[in-house]
Design an enzyme around this catalytic site. Structure first.
Site, PDB file in Angstrom:
ATOM      1  N   GLY A   1       0.788  -0.862   0.090  1.00  0.00           N
ATOM      2  CA  GLY A   1      -0.056  -0.041  -0.152  1.00  0.00           C
ATOM      3  C   GLY A   1       0.862   1.278  -0.027  1.00  0.00           C
ATOM      4  O   GLY A   1       1.893   1.234   0.479  1.00  0.00           O
TER       5      GLY A   1
ATOM      6  N   ARG B   1       0.871  -5.096  -5.371  1.00  0.00           N
ATOM      7  CA  ARG B   1       1.020  -6.382  -4.376  1.00  0.00           C
ATOM      8  C   ARG B   1       1.454  -7.501  -5.237  1.00  0.00           C
ATOM      9  O   ARG B   1       0.636  -7.509  -6.315  1.00  0.00           O
ATOM     10  CB  ARG B   1      -0.202  -6.545  -3.629  1.00  0.00           C
ATOM     11  CG  ARG B   1      -0.390  -5.203  -2.731  1.00  0.00           C
ATOM     12  CD  ARG B   1      -1.365  -5.512  -1.555  1.00  0.00           C
ATOM     13  NE  ARG B   1      -2.118  -4.448  -1.051  1.00  0.00           N
ATOM     14  CZ  ARG B   1      -1.518  -3.918   0.058  1.00  0.00           C
ATOM     15  NH1 ARG B   1      -0.340  -4.315   0.538  1.00  0.00           N
ATOM     16  NH2 ARG B   1      -2.248  -3.044   0.561  1.00  0.00           N
TER      17      ARG B   1
ATOM     18  N   ASP C   1       5.115  -4.855   5.972  1.00  0.00           N
ATOM     19  CA  ASP C   1       5.633  -6.193   6.360  1.00  0.00           C
ATOM     20  C   ASP C   1       5.800  -7.149   4.836  1.00  0.00           C
ATOM     21  O   ASP C   1       6.518  -8.012   4.971  1.00  0.00           O
ATOM     22  CB  ASP C   1       5.304  -6.940   7.485  1.00  0.00           C
ATOM     23  CG  ASP C   1       3.503  -7.024   7.177  1.00  0.00           C
ATOM     24  OD1 ASP C   1       3.095  -6.553   6.316  1.00  0.00           O
ATOM     25  OD2 ASP C   1       3.151  -7.576   8.322  1.00  0.00           O
TER      26      ASP C   1
ATOM     27  N   THR D   1       4.280   2.786   5.709  1.00  0.00           N
ATOM     28  CA  THR D   1       2.943   2.447   5.640  1.00  0.00           C
ATOM     29  C   THR D   1       2.179   3.184   6.562  1.00  0.00           C
ATOM     30  O   THR D   1       2.679   3.548   7.759  1.00  0.00           O
ATOM     31  CB  THR D   1       2.904   0.813   6.081  1.00  0.00           C
ATOM     32  OG1 THR D   1       1.483   0.521   6.373  1.00  0.00           O
ATOM     33  CG2 THR D   1       3.758   0.645   7.253  1.00  0.00           C
TER      34      THR D   1
ATOM     35  N   ASP E   1      -0.017   2.274   8.411  1.00  0.00           N
ATOM     36  CA  ASP E   1      -0.515   1.516   9.572  1.00  0.00           C
ATOM     37  C   ASP E   1       0.209   1.685  10.801  1.00  0.00           C
ATOM     38  O   ASP E   1      -0.445   1.195  11.743  1.00  0.00           O
ATOM     39  CB  ASP E   1      -0.741  -0.090   9.011  1.00  0.00           C
ATOM     40  CG  ASP E   1      -1.531  -0.135   8.117  1.00  0.00           C
ATOM     41  OD1 ASP E   1      -2.536   0.601   7.819  1.00  0.00           O
ATOM     42  OD2 ASP E   1      -1.508  -1.155   7.171  1.00  0.00           O
TER      43      ASP E   1
ATOM     44  N   ASP F   1       2.486  -0.520  11.823  1.00  0.00           N
ATOM     45  CA  ASP F   1       2.407  -1.849  12.387  1.00  0.00           C
ATOM     46  C   ASP F   1       3.870  -2.597  12.304  1.00  0.00           C
ATOM     47  O   ASP F   1       3.815  -3.887  12.264  1.00  0.00           O
ATOM     48  CB  ASP F   1       1.335  -2.616  11.629  1.00  0.00           C
ATOM     49  CG  ASP F   1       1.515  -2.713  10.098  1.00  0.00           C
ATOM     50  OD1 ASP F   1       2.487  -1.938   9.540  1.00  0.00           O
ATOM     51  OD2 ASP F   1       0.558  -3.407   9.414  1.00  0.00           O
TER      52      ASP F   1
ATOM     53  N   ARG G   1      -5.097  -2.106   9.470  1.00  0.00           N
ATOM     54  CA  ARG G   1      -4.922  -3.602   8.917  1.00  0.00           C
ATOM     55  C   ARG G   1      -5.190  -4.020  10.473  1.00  0.00           C
ATOM     56  O   ARG G   1      -6.115  -4.092  10.748  1.00  0.00           O
ATOM     57  CB  ARG G   1      -3.480  -4.003   8.529  1.00  0.00           C
ATOM     58  CG  ARG G   1      -3.822  -4.981   7.266  1.00  0.00           C
ATOM     59  CD  ARG G   1      -2.965  -5.489   6.479  1.00  0.00           C
ATOM     60  NE  ARG G   1      -1.337  -4.885   7.068  1.00  0.00           N
ATOM     61  CZ  ARG G   1      -0.533  -5.833   7.152  1.00  0.00           C
ATOM     62  NH1 ARG G   1      -0.739  -6.923   6.570  1.00  0.00           N
ATOM     63  NH2 ARG G   1       0.664  -5.695   7.540  1.00  0.00           N
TER      64      ARG G   1
HETATM   65  O1  F6P Z   1      -1.368  -1.535   4.575  1.00  0.00           O
HETATM   66  C1  F6P Z   1      -1.880  -0.377   4.257  1.00  0.00           C
HETATM   67  C2  F6P Z   1      -3.529  -0.506   4.019  1.00  0.00           C
HETATM   68  O2  F6P Z   1      -3.944   0.824   3.663  1.00  0.00           O
HETATM   69  C3  F6P Z   1      -4.107  -1.087   5.251  1.00  0.00           C
HETATM   70  O3  F6P Z   1      -4.380  -0.171   6.142  1.00  0.00           O
HETATM   71  C4  F6P Z   1      -5.316  -1.736   4.366  1.00  0.00           C
HETATM   72  O4  F6P Z   1      -5.992  -2.746   5.164  1.00  0.00           O
HETATM   73  C5  F6P Z   1      -5.085  -2.295   3.294  1.00  0.00           C
HETATM   74  O5  F6P Z   1      -3.557  -1.441   3.026  1.00  0.00           O
HETATM   75  C6  F6P Z   1      -5.485  -2.201   1.939  1.00  0.00           C
HETATM   76  O6  F6P Z   1      -5.199  -2.796   1.058  1.00  0.00           O
HETATM   77  P1  F6P Z   1      -5.346  -2.539  -0.618  1.00  0.00           P
HETATM   78  O7  F6P Z   1      -4.742  -1.376  -1.260  1.00  0.00           O
HETATM   79  O8  F6P Z   1      -4.604  -3.869  -1.062  1.00  0.00           O
HETATM   80  O9  F6P Z   1      -6.877  -2.444  -0.824  1.00  0.00           O
END
Ligand code: F6P
Length: 317
Positions: A10, A71, A102, A124, A126, A128, A170
């Site tokens: 992300g 991703r 991560d 990130t 998050d 986290d 997350r």
């Molecule tokens: O890791 C960052 C994040 O924005 C999280 O807060 C969220 O759960 C996730 O990515 C959403 O991911 P995607 O862009 O794959 O929908």
């Protein structure tokens, strides 16, 4: 050195500021940097371009990532990673700086095991990553969430409503915890607190009976269906209730000064470490000091609940 640079997972505000810091610090040292577009996917596909200072001008204050991100679940397959290593070899790139969370770190450690010198930089929203007190992007996402919650408070109070606001993170409660404190939320619900629905409903009913015009509930994503929860609050407490999912707006925007500063420090530090021959580590800050942690260890570390901040919540919300 010939250093590859990618952003993965992300996006987070401050990724561009980090890209700029890495490129400038490396060029300052006489190294060459290659921007790799679209994360590990772009690496496998060979989207690799030499960067000059010009490539990173006018990006310091921009959200998103000029490199693009993706991703790539298939990166867990060794055959796919071998393609990535081949691309790096083709460009004579021996080191790789990977910006992300991560998932990004997992890719970086696998490449490290395959002989590429890698450094992870925590980017990130998050917050986290336990090997650093703060990740690049968290401060900006917090500021965005606070701005939104303040606005929702205005309308909740005017209409005498309860407002349930779901923030990202997350599985980490930091965005909810910090934004809840900063905006004076009546209730903060995170992975760490758990959701005790009966208690929440009863507490909200008491709040309503005590004559409070509104109530703000900040909740981390992945806890429950917030629209369903809003219906239950309406049915039980006497408050009209609306749920708002802040969603992807939290990932965008111009980075805060805190994120820009962290980006500058960690981007330069990543380059310094490569120069010293340190690899396979994730950079971060602990007690405002630069630290590096073996990526494997960083991935295994658990985020400890912030006891001090939860105590603040208990005593002043
Ligand atoms: O890791 C960052 C994040 O924005 C999280 O807060 C969220 O759960 C996730 O990515 C959403 O991911 P995607 O862009 O794959 O929908």
């Amino acid at each position: 050195m010939r250093i590859g640079l990618l952003t993965s997972g992300g996006d987070a505000p401050g990724m561009n500021a980090t890209i700029r810091a890495v490129v400038r610090a490396a060029i300052h040292n006489g190294d060459t940097v290659f921007g790799i577009y679209d994360g590990y996917r772009g690496l496998v596909e060979g989207k690799i371009v030499e960067f000059t200072r010009k490539n990173v001008s006018e990006i310091l204050n921009k959200g998103g990532t000029i490199l693009g991100t993706a991703r790539l679940p298939e990166f867990t397959y060794e055959a796919v990673r071998r393609l990535a290593v081949e691309q790096l070899k083709k460009h004579d790139i021996e080191s790789l700086i990977c910006l992300g969370g991560d998932g990004t770190y997992s890719g970086a450690i696998r490449l490290h095991e395959m002989g590429i010198k890698t450094i992870g930089v925590p980017c990130t929203i998050d917050n986290d990553i336990a090997s650093t007190d703060f990740t690049i992007g968290f401060s900006t996402a917090l500021s965005t969430a606070c701005d939104a919650i303040d606005k929702l408070r205005d309308t909740s109070s005017s209409h005498q409503r309860c407002s349930i606001i779901e923030v990202m993170g997350r599985h980490c409660g930091d965005l909810a915890l910090y934004s809840g404190i900063c905006c004076g939320a009546e209730y903060i619900i995170t992975n760490e607190t758990g959701l005790d629905k009966n208690k929440l409903l009863n507490d909200l009913k008491q709040t309503r009976l005590a004559g409070r015009r509104h109530a703000i509930v900040v909740i981390s994503e992945n806890m429950t269906d917030v629209h369903q929860l809003a219906k239950e609050v309406e049915a039980f407490t006497g408050y009209e209730c609306r749920a708002t999912i802040l969603g992807y707006v939290q990932r965008g925007g111009t980075p805060t000064p805190e994120d820009r500063l962290l980006a500058a420090r960690l981007g330069k530090y990543a380059v310094d470490l490569l120069k010293e021959g340190v690899t396979g580590v994730a950079v971060g800050v602990k007690d405002n000091k630069l630290v590096s942690t073996p990526i494997e260890q960083a991935l295994a570390m658990q985020n400890e609940p912030n006891v001090e901040l939860f105590d603040v919540v208990n005593k002043i919300s």
